[in-house]
Design a protein around this motif. Structure first.
Motif, PDB file in Angstrom:
ATOM      1  N   ARG A 114      -7.858   0.542  -0.141  1.00  0.00           N
ATOM      2  CA  ARG A 114      -8.111   1.616   0.842  1.00  0.00           C
ATOM      3  C   ARG A 114      -7.007   2.664   0.782  1.00  0.00           C
ATOM      4  NH1 ARG A 114      -9.104  -0.975   6.679  1.00  0.00           N
ATOM      5  NH2 ARG A 114      -8.090   0.950   7.322  1.00  0.00           N
ATOM      6  N   PHE A 115      -5.812   2.208   0.344  1.00  0.00           N
ATOM      7  CA  PHE A 115      -4.632   3.083   0.416  1.00  0.00           C
ATOM      8  C   PHE A 115      -4.160   3.582  -0.935  1.00  0.00           C
ATOM      9  CE2 PHE A 115      -4.506  -0.080   3.847  1.00  0.00           C
ATOM     10  CZ  PHE A 115      -4.626   0.760   4.940  1.00  0.00           C
TER      11      PHE A 115
ATOM     12  N   ALA B  51       0.855  -1.166   0.000  1.00  0.00           N
ATOM     13  CA  ALA B  51       0.000   0.000   0.000  1.00  0.00           C
ATOM     14  C   ALA B  51       0.898   1.224   0.000  1.00  0.00           C
ATOM     15  CB  ALA B  51      -0.866  -0.008   1.253  1.00  0.00           C
ATOM     16  N   SER B  52       0.781   2.077  -0.992  1.00  0.00           N
ATOM     17  CA  SER B  52       1.511   3.339  -0.897  1.00  0.00           C
ATOM     18  C   SER B  52       0.637   4.266  -0.068  1.00  0.00           C
ATOM     19  CB  SER B  52       1.750   3.933  -2.278  1.00  0.00           C
ATOM     20  OG  SER B  52       0.598   4.626  -2.679  1.00  0.00           O
ATOM     21  N   VAL B  53       1.091   5.459   0.167  1.00  0.00           N
ATOM     22  CA  VAL B  53       0.273   6.380   0.946  1.00  0.00           C
ATOM     23  C   VAL B  53      -0.462   7.324   0.010  1.00  0.00           C
ATOM     24  CG1 VAL B  53       1.524   6.253   3.119  1.00  0.00           C
ATOM     25  CG2 VAL B  53       2.347   7.777   1.316  1.00  0.00           C
TER      26      VAL B  53
ATOM     27  N   GLY C 256      -3.153   8.225   1.930  1.00  0.00           N
ATOM     28  CA  GLY C 256      -2.859   8.398   3.353  1.00  0.00           C
ATOM     29  C   GLY C 256      -3.022   7.101   4.108  1.00  0.00           C
ATOM     30  N   ALA C 257      -2.319   6.987   5.213  1.00  0.00           N
ATOM     31  CA  ALA C 257      -2.441   5.803   6.072  1.00  0.00           C
ATOM     32  C   ALA C 257      -2.288   6.278   7.509  1.00  0.00           C
ATOM     33  CB  ALA C 257      -1.367   4.783   5.728  1.00  0.00           C
ATOM     34  N   ASP C 258      -2.887   5.558   8.400  1.00  0.00           N
ATOM     35  CA  ASP C 258      -2.864   5.950   9.811  1.00  0.00           C
ATOM     36  C   ASP C 258      -1.970   4.988  10.578  1.00  0.00           C
ATOM     37  OD1 ASP C 258      -3.602   6.347  12.577  1.00  0.00           O
ATOM     38  OD2 ASP C 258      -5.377   7.400  11.798  1.00  0.00           O
ATOM     39  N   ARG C 259      -1.133   5.546  11.444  1.00  0.00           N
ATOM     40  CA  ARG C 259      -0.271   4.682  12.262  1.00  0.00           C
ATOM     41  C   ARG C 259      -1.088   3.625  13.005  1.00  0.00           C
ATOM     42  NH1 ARG C 259       4.907   7.342  12.970  1.00  0.00           N
ATOM     43  NH2 ARG C 259       4.510   9.364  12.082  1.00  0.00           N
ATOM     44  N   ARG C 260      -2.306   3.986  13.373  1.00  0.00           N
ATOM     45  CA  ARG C 260      -3.119   3.039  14.157  1.00  0.00           C
ATOM     46  C   ARG C 260      -3.511   1.806  13.336  1.00  0.00           C
ATOM     47  NH1 ARG C 260      -7.164   7.562  16.294  1.00  0.00           N
ATOM     48  NH2 ARG C 260      -6.776   8.087  14.128  1.00  0.00           N
TER      49      ARG C 260
ATOM     50  N   ALA D  36      11.852   1.461   4.025  1.00  0.00           N
ATOM     51  CA  ALA D  36      10.640   0.961   4.687  1.00  0.00           C
ATOM     52  C   ALA D  36       9.543   0.681   3.676  1.00  0.00           C
ATOM     53  CB  ALA D  36      10.154   1.995   5.707  1.00  0.00           C
ATOM     54  N   LEU D  37       8.728  -0.304   3.993  1.00  0.00           N
ATOM     55  CA  LEU D  37       7.593  -0.691   3.146  1.00  0.00           C
ATOM     56  C   LEU D  37       6.365  -0.886   4.023  1.00  0.00           C
ATOM     57  CD1 LEU D  37       9.323  -3.783   1.479  1.00  0.00           C
ATOM     58  CD2 LEU D  37       9.136  -1.516   0.429  1.00  0.00           C
ATOM     59  N   LEU D  38       5.183  -0.694   3.431  1.00  0.00           N
ATOM     60  CA  LEU D  38       3.950  -1.065   4.116  1.00  0.00           C
ATOM     61  C   LEU D  38       3.275  -2.161   3.300  1.00  0.00           C
ATOM     62  CD1 LEU D  38       2.518   2.448   5.046  1.00  0.00           C
ATOM     63  CD2 LEU D  38       3.318   0.700   6.648  1.00  0.00           C
ATOM     64  N   LEU D  39       2.864  -3.221   3.963  1.00  0.00           N
ATOM     65  CA  LEU D  39       2.159  -4.318   3.296  1.00  0.00           C
ATOM     66  C   LEU D  39       0.745  -4.402   3.839  1.00  0.00           C
ATOM     67  CD1 LEU D  39       5.163  -5.214   2.800  1.00  0.00           C
ATOM     68  CD2 LEU D  39       4.316  -7.538   2.936  1.00  0.00           C
ATOM     69  N   SER D  40      -0.175  -4.745   2.949  1.00  0.00           N
ATOM     70  CA  SER D  40      -1.538  -4.993   3.425  1.00  0.00           C
ATOM     71  C   SER D  40      -2.087  -6.190   2.675  1.00  0.00           C
ATOM     72  CB  SER D  40      -2.420  -3.763   3.192  1.00  0.00           C
ATOM     73  OG  SER D  40      -2.919  -3.773   1.876  1.00  0.00           O
ATOM     74  N   PRO D  41      -3.131  -6.822   3.180  1.00  0.00           N
ATOM     75  CA  PRO D  41      -3.758  -7.907   2.411  1.00  0.00           C
ATOM     76  C   PRO D  41      -4.302  -7.320   1.107  1.00  0.00           C
ATOM     77  CG  PRO D  41      -4.628  -7.811   4.658  1.00  0.00           C
ATOM     78  CD  PRO D  41      -3.814  -6.583   4.454  1.00  0.00           C
ATOM     79  N   PRO D  42      -4.302  -8.074   0.010  1.00  0.00           N
ATOM     80  CA  PRO D  42      -4.739  -7.537  -1.285  1.00  0.00           C
ATOM     81  C   PRO D  42      -6.136  -6.927  -1.238  1.00  0.00           C
ATOM     82  CG  PRO D  42      -3.931  -9.785  -1.521  1.00  0.00           C
ATOM     83  CD  PRO D  42      -3.890  -9.472  -0.062  1.00  0.00           C
TER      84      PRO D  42
END
Ligand code: COA
Length: 358
Positions: free
Chosen positions: A200-201, A6-8, A11-15, A189-195
């Protein structure tokens, strides 16, 4: 395994980050324990579980693999993967000592063998088996410096000709100064999310289609051969089998060229060239940015630099940019499938991951 970056873009929330992985050797003056807690604190993630991954130079590739397992377990919208190393704050002598911890201590490090020395032995053996490949090694260095010159995040922006590579002082014969990666500081750094959550991101997620890994004996003397890294071979086999891809599906490679000979071995170990054929393939121009199979468009470890724990994560950052068409002057035309290859020590650990877009 299946995960998406997921790129930003939106936007993405730390939470949303419910877990994190930190790849680091913990080098020299920064040989600290419990680095995971430091990441949690610095990234504003106190309370979130963080796991430190230390597989020498392959720490980043293995951290990605662990993060994918966490994503696949389904508990989290976002998993953070980071890699970091600070290498330039210690003297040369101390640096050699610390780098040696990633190899065999009893027979290699204590006897004074450096990593350049081990790869020099590998290159000598390769020349004995397949003929002198000095010109191909020089081409690897020249190509990767050329690519690094177009990468704002690279350690070196200087171009070098094959003739300069061949004329440079020798570090560990047959390898010279330009055959070696430099000593670098860096982080990625990278952010991963389920497909299913990636949209959302971002509208342009990059998919992680497979992550393979392998190991071998730590000491090179225990291995049956010096010119083939079986850990890389195993990792690639697992990744391609799991993704169901053919080698011909891949648009470009990010491989672990800590020394120029390692890029030739990678082409062979990963199944893109037959044993002994990588020099010819390299000299044909196939691995240049506009070639049939571009290799290390970001400059590789050779020119982008090799901050140990960050390296495997930064390879994936380059793949993320390339697959989204955001790599600027070094963009590989039409890139839609890519491979990352990250090696620990002199081939004792290896991780291979496959990525696609669209
Ligand atoms: N490639 C190209 N240029 C390099 C270089 C490299 N790997 N390393 C240093 N240089 C350049 C420096 O920029 C400097 O240039 P300048 O005079 O124009 O400023 C010059 O060479 C001298 O730099 P210095 O830092 O004094 O070099 P060094 O002799 O101390 O170190 C190596 C050179 C190759 C020994 C060092 O880069 C090295 O140890 N690399 C391998 C690191 C390693 O083993 N990593 C783990 C891999 S598994």
């Amino acid at each position: 395994m299946d995960g998406a970056f997921a790129s930003v873009d939106r936007g993405a929330d730390r939470r949303d980050v419910s877990e994190a992985f930190l790849a680091t050797l913990g080098f020299g003056g920064h040989q600290i324990g419990n680095a995971a807690a430091a990441l949690a604190e610095e990234a504003g993630l106190v309370g979130v579980p963080v796991t430190r991954v230390e597989n020498a130079c392959a720490s980043g590739g293995f951290a990605l693999r662990s993060a994918l397992a966490a994503v696949s377990a389904g508990a989290s919208p976002l998993v953070l993967v980071t890699g970091v190393e600070k290498m330039t704050d210690v003297t040369n002598a101390r640096r050699r000592y610390w780098l040696g911890v990633s190899g065999d201590t009893e027979w290699e490090r204590s006897a004074g063998l450096t990593f350049a020395g081990v790869y020099g032995l590998v290159a000598s053996r390769y020349f004995a088996e397949h003929g002198d490949a000095s010109e191909a090694l020089a081409e690897v260095a020249s190509k990767n410096h050329e690519n690094g010159a177009l990468n704002p995040n690279a350690h070196f922006h200087r171009r070098v000709t094959r003739a300069e590579v061949l004329a440079a002082p020798r570090v560990a014969r047959p390898l010279g100064l330009f055959d070696c990666c430099p000593v670098s500081d860096g982080a990625a750094a990278l952010l991963l999310s389920p497909p299913e959550l990636a949209h959302r991101f971002t509208d342009t997620p990059v998919y992680v289609d497979a992550a393979g890994a392998g190991t071998d004996f730590l000491a090179v003397q225990e291995r049956p051969e010096l010119t083939r890294f079986r850990a890389s071979h195993r990792a690639a086999h697992e990744a391609f089998r799991s993704a169901g891809w053919n080698r011909s599906d891949v648009s470009f490679l990010e491989v672990h060229d800590c020394f120029t000979i390692a890029e030739l071995l990678a082409l062979e170990d990963l199944g893109f060239a037959a044993p002994g054929e990588a020099p010819r393939m390299t000299l044909s121009g196939a691995t240049r940015r506009d070639g049939r199979l571009p290799v290390n468009p970001d400059g590789g470890l050779k020119a982008k630099g090799h901050p140990i724990g960050a390296t495997g994560v930064s390879q994936v950052y380059e793949i993320f940019l390339q697959l989204r068409g955001q790599a600027g002057l070094r963009q590989v035309a039409g890139a839609d499938h890519a491979l990352a290859h990250n090696v620990g020590g002199a081939g004792a650990t290896a991780a291979v991951s496959l990525f696609s877009v669209g």
